[in-house]
Design a protein around this motif. Structure first.
Motif, PDB file in Angstrom:
ATOM      1  N   THR A 302       0.837  -1.204   0.000  1.00 10.58           N
ATOM      2  CA  THR A 302       0.000   0.000   0.000  1.00 10.58           C
ATOM      3  C   THR A 302       0.869   1.251   0.000  1.00 10.58           C
ATOM      4  O   THR A 302       2.057   1.198   0.338  1.00 10.58           O
ATOM      5  N   GLY A 303       0.261   2.360  -0.356  1.00 12.69           N
ATOM      6  CA  GLY A 303       0.948   3.651  -0.278  1.00 12.69           C
ATOM      7  C   GLY A 303       2.013   3.885  -1.323  1.00 12.69           C
ATOM      8  O   GLY A 303       2.881   4.746  -1.132  1.00 12.69           O
ATOM      9  N   LEU A 304       1.954   3.180  -2.451  1.00 10.34           N
ATOM     10  CA  LEU A 304       2.981   3.370  -3.481  1.00 10.34           C
ATOM     11  C   LEU A 304       2.972   4.792  -4.022  1.00 10.34           C
ATOM     12  O   LEU A 304       4.034   5.371  -4.282  1.00 10.34           O
ATOM     13  N   ASP A 305       1.778   5.373  -4.177  1.00  8.18           N
ATOM     14  CA  ASP A 305       1.687   6.714  -4.752  1.00  8.18           C
ATOM     15  C   ASP A 305       2.175   7.790  -3.786  1.00  8.18           C
ATOM     16  O   ASP A 305       2.393   8.931  -4.193  1.00  8.18           O
ATOM     17  N   ARG A 306       2.369   7.431  -2.507  1.00  7.42           N
ATOM     18  CA  ARG A 306       2.861   8.403  -1.526  1.00  7.42           C
ATOM     19  C   ARG A 306       4.376   8.372  -1.383  1.00  7.42           C
ATOM     20  O   ARG A 306       4.947   9.135  -0.607  1.00  7.42           O
ATOM     21  N   ARG A 307       5.019   7.497  -2.126  1.00  9.52           N
ATOM     22  CA  ARG A 307       6.480   7.458  -2.072  1.00  9.52           C
ATOM     23  C   ARG A 307       7.064   8.693  -2.759  1.00  9.52           C
ATOM     24  O   ARG A 307       6.446   9.270  -3.649  1.00  9.52           O
ATOM     25  N   PRO A 308       8.263   9.110  -2.367  1.00  6.35           N
ATOM     26  CA  PRO A 308       8.877  10.280  -3.020  1.00  6.35           C
ATOM     27  C   PRO A 308       9.184   9.983  -4.478  1.00  6.35           C
ATOM     28  O   PRO A 308       9.623   8.891  -4.836  1.00  6.35           O
ATOM     29  N   ALA A 309       8.928  10.966  -5.340  1.00  6.95           N
ATOM     30  CA  ALA A 309       9.177  10.779  -6.772  1.00  6.95           C
ATOM     31  C   ALA A 309      10.659  10.833  -7.098  1.00  6.95           C
ATOM     32  O   ALA A 309      11.105  10.251  -8.084  1.00  6.95           O
ATOM     33  N   GLN A 310      11.434  11.511  -6.279  1.00  3.20           N
ATOM     34  CA  GLN A 310      12.859  11.670  -6.560  1.00  3.20           C
ATOM     35  C   GLN A 310      13.610  10.373  -6.319  1.00  3.20           C
ATOM     36  O   GLN A 310      13.431   9.706  -5.300  1.00  3.20           O
ATOM     37  N   ARG A 311      14.459  10.011  -7.252  1.00  2.00           N
ATOM     38  CA  ARG A 311      15.329   8.849  -7.096  1.00  2.00           C
ATOM     39  C   ARG A 311      16.766   9.320  -6.927  1.00  2.00           C
ATOM     40  O   ARG A 311      17.160  10.357  -7.451  1.00  2.00           O
ATOM     41  N   VAL A 312      17.532   8.545  -6.197  1.00  2.00           N
ATOM     42  CA  VAL A 312      18.940   8.865  -5.952  1.00  2.00           C
ATOM     43  C   VAL A 312      19.784   7.753  -6.562  1.00  2.00           C
ATOM     44  O   VAL A 312      19.553   6.564  -6.301  1.00  2.00           O
ATOM     45  N   HIS A 313      20.731   8.137  -7.391  1.00  2.00           N
ATOM     46  CA  HIS A 313      21.580   7.158  -8.059  1.00  2.00           C
ATOM     47  C   HIS A 313      22.481   6.453  -7.048  1.00  2.00           C
ATOM     48  O   HIS A 313      23.156   7.088  -6.242  1.00  2.00           O
TER      49      HIS A 313
END
Length: 338
Positions: A302-313
């Motif tokens: 659950t809550g996938l859409d609430r994860r931060p959109a920014q990714r860190v390499h």
């Protein structure tokens, strides 16, 4: 077409700029940059699909082919096509060998169109964690295809664990005709659905996402029934609280829609070419919340859409990982012998 063999990233940038000047009006109005990561044996297939998508979404197409990572000598070959065999787009096909293949961003970054979105499409297995690949981090949208994995359902679960807003999967795109027909059935009824049954092969990621979509929309847990030899999702059946049953059964390029008390109807349900599926995903460049809910429901998260959109390499050297594994095996060997 311009061919550059054993070249450098700077030479590729210069050659592209020269070809754009020669092409004139053909090379204008780029809506996005499409990065395609593909194996050598599937390059033509990926190019054909990207050409179809580029007809609807003018783009700069950057094809990244990474091979022979363990080669001692780095090498970069490139083909530059502007307004040629790949349609109304600017295309750069790069083949990277040796350690350069692990640092594709050094070639790709200078080739991105300024101030337009970036989409990365893996035509094959993506990295286990997209965050470990810079080509995923730089993209506004990331497109995978779980159906091409040796274990599609496991790949879909990994996509859920690794999900960030902006991710999507072509297995989800293939549910669009099904979802359209199923949703259309409720234009004339408000009956509550109490049971849903999806009939499909046990390893079909499209069926898994269809079941996830039904579960997230209807608040129920759909039942999955295996098909008897049919290679794709065969049927979706809904049972309502008022006793009505709605069934959509696929038969090659059409579907039969059955509903209690109504005459059967024949509806189109065509399997679309890969290029059309890719073009559909390029229509939207924001996060797909409906997909995230369906993916989460299919994977039990659950809550996938609430994860931060920014990714860190996160850089992980596969050679270092192999050495570590080999050392661990060597240390474990004497203990096992004893």
């Amino acid at each position: 077409m311009i061919g550059l063999w054993d070249t450098t990233g700077n030479e590729v940038v210069k050659a592209l700029a020269a070809e754009r000047r020669n092409a004139g009006g053909v090379a204008s109005g780029m809506a996005l940059t499409l990065i395609v990561v593909v194996d050598e044996k599937r390059v033509r297939e990926a190019e054909a699909a990207a050409t179809v998508a580029a007809a609807a979404h003018p783009c700069r197409l950057l094809v990244v082919v990474r091979s022979d990572v363990e080669r001692n000598r780095d090498r970069l070959d490139a083909e530059i096509v502007v307004g040629g065999r790949l349609g109304p787009c600017e295309a750069v096909v790069t083949r990277m060998y040796g350690r350069l293949a692990l640092h594709a961003e050094s070639v790709v970054m200078p080739l991105l169109v300024p101030d337009v979105p970036v989409v990365t499409w893996w035509h094959g297995d993506p990295p286990e964690e997209i965050a470990t690949d810079f080509l995923g981090v730089v993209a506004d949208r990331r497109i995978t295809d779980s159906a091409r994995s040796p274990e599609p359902i496991a790949a879909l679960r990994q996509r859920a664990r690794d999900y960030a807003p902006g991710d999507t999967d072509l297995a989800w795109t293939r549910t669009t005709p099904w979802r359209t027909l199923v949703a259309g059935a409720f234009d004339t009824t408000q009956a509550e659905v109490t049971e849903a049954i999806v009939t499909a092969p046990p390893n079909d990621p499209t069926a898994a996402l269809m079941a996830g979509w039904l579960g997230s929309r209807l608040g129920i847990t759909p039942r999955w029934e295996p098909t008897d030899g049919y290679p794709r999702m065969r049927e979706v059946q809904l049972r309502c609280a008022n006793g009505d049953e709605l069934t959509l059964t696929r038969d090659e390029s059409q579907a039969t829609f059955r509903r209690t008390g109504r005459q059967d109807r024949q509806l189109p349900l065509v399997r679309r070419p890969l290029g059309d599926e890719l073009a559909e995903e390029l229509r939207r460049l924001d996060a797909d919340q409906v997909y995230s809910e369906a993916l989460g429901a299919s994977a039990g998260l659950t809550g996938l859409d609430r994860r931060p959109a920014q990714r860190v390499h996160v850089w992980r050297d596969p050679a270092t990982a192999q050495r570590t594994e080999a050392q661990a095996t060597a240390h474990a060997g004497p203990a096992l012998d004893g």
